[in-house]
Design a protein around this motif. Structure first.
Motif: not given
Ligand code: NAD
Length: 266
Positions: A74-81, A98-100, A120-122, A162-167
């Motif tokens: 659970f970090t940030a998008a770029e870090a995750t990849l 990670t979301t976003g 992978f789940a928001p 918006p949040s990954g969950t809302a999307i």
């Protein structure tokens, strides 16, 4: 018993995942790591996050993955990849919260799922994932006569909106009604915008204080309105879901999975 390594171990989610992993009867915390230069590197995880001492020091290298059966990130998008490259090269299954991630980043993530299993789940809470299934049914039963609006609220530090969950909620509803979210999603309204179009799905964002995560989906008809709300009061609900996903994924074949798979909701 499985061994779990936690990425972003000093973050809000990483800390709770590590502590709850330590308390779990079937899980051992085998490693914890952070981004280069983070102030907690070299410190004992328990001194940073609390909980029982395990002797796990926060590292900044793939050393933290040594012996791990699963990595939880659970970090940030770029870090995750970036970290997925390491998980794939070491053949370590990954649970990614990670979301976003942008659409191209999600495509990149899917490529890694050809080598390792990835959940992978928001949103990893059991309640939200059950709701996703309920929303699908509610939307298809109500059809096009009900206006759909989603309102989400999170703490002031959240970076993506918006949040990954809302999307995800909007995607599930759009799919259920044979609509394309790219065409019908409305993310802001201001000025003389005219009447609401029948098929639009509104998604509005609130950011304030320390709200852990709240989502309301509104189906507005003539003479009645249905509102379905989920409120997370503690990050532990997401952390427990992530640990459940880690136990589930250990011996799965390479592929992309989500929490609906983990919870048997498909
Ligand atoms: P946070 O900012 O508190 O923590 C993120 C941590 O990741 C930080 O400590 C940061 O230093 C670390 N980090 C950054 N780059 C790294 C790298 N390359 N390697 C290792 N660690 C690195 O954020 P948070 O509130 O814990 O949320 C993290 C992510 O999880 C966000 O995208 C958030 O939206 C998402 N989230 C998902 C769920 C879910 O259920 N899926 C629930 C809550 C939060």
């Amino acid at each position: 018993m499985i061994k779990v390594a936690v990425a972003g171990a000093s973050g809000k989610m990483g800390q709770r995942i590590g502590v709850l992993a330590t308390e779990h009867p079937d899980i051992t915390l085998s490693g914890a790591f952070e981004r280069l230069g983070h102030s907690t590197i070299g410190k004992d995880f328990a001194d940073v996050a609390g909980g029982a001492k395990t002797g796990v020091l926060i590292s900044n290298s793939s050393e933290a993955l040594k012996g791990a059966d699963v990595a939880i990130e659970f970090t940030a998008a770029e870090a995750t990849l970036e970290n997925l490259k390491t998980y794939a090269s070491l053949k370590i299954p990954a649970v990614i919260g990670t979301t976003g991630l942008s659409a191209p980043q999600i495509e990149e993530l899917k490529q890694f799922a050809k080598t390792i299993p990835i959940v992978f789940a928001p949103n990893m809470s059991v309640g939200v994932n059950l709701l996703l299934r309920v929303l699908k049914d509610v939307a298809s039963t109500l059809g096009d006569d009900y206006d759909i609006e989603i309102v989400e609220a999170h703490h002031r530090l959240k970076k993506d909106a918006p949040s990954g969950t809302a999307i995800k909620m909007a995607q599930v509803i759009a799919e259920s009604l044979s609509r394309d979210l790219n065409e019908v999603g409305v993310y802001e309204r201001k000025g003389l915008i005219g009447e609401r179009s029948k098929k639009e799905i509104g998604i509005q964002t609130v950011r304030a204080g320390d709200i852990v995560g709240e989502h309301t989906v509104m189906f507005g008809g003539l003479g009645e309105r249905i509102e379905i709300t989920h409120k997370a009061s503690s990050r532990d609900t997401f952390a427990r879901g992530a640990l459940r996903a880690a136990l589930w994924i250990k011996n799965k074949p390479a592929g992309l999975y989500d929490m609906q798979d983990v919870l048997g909701l498909k």
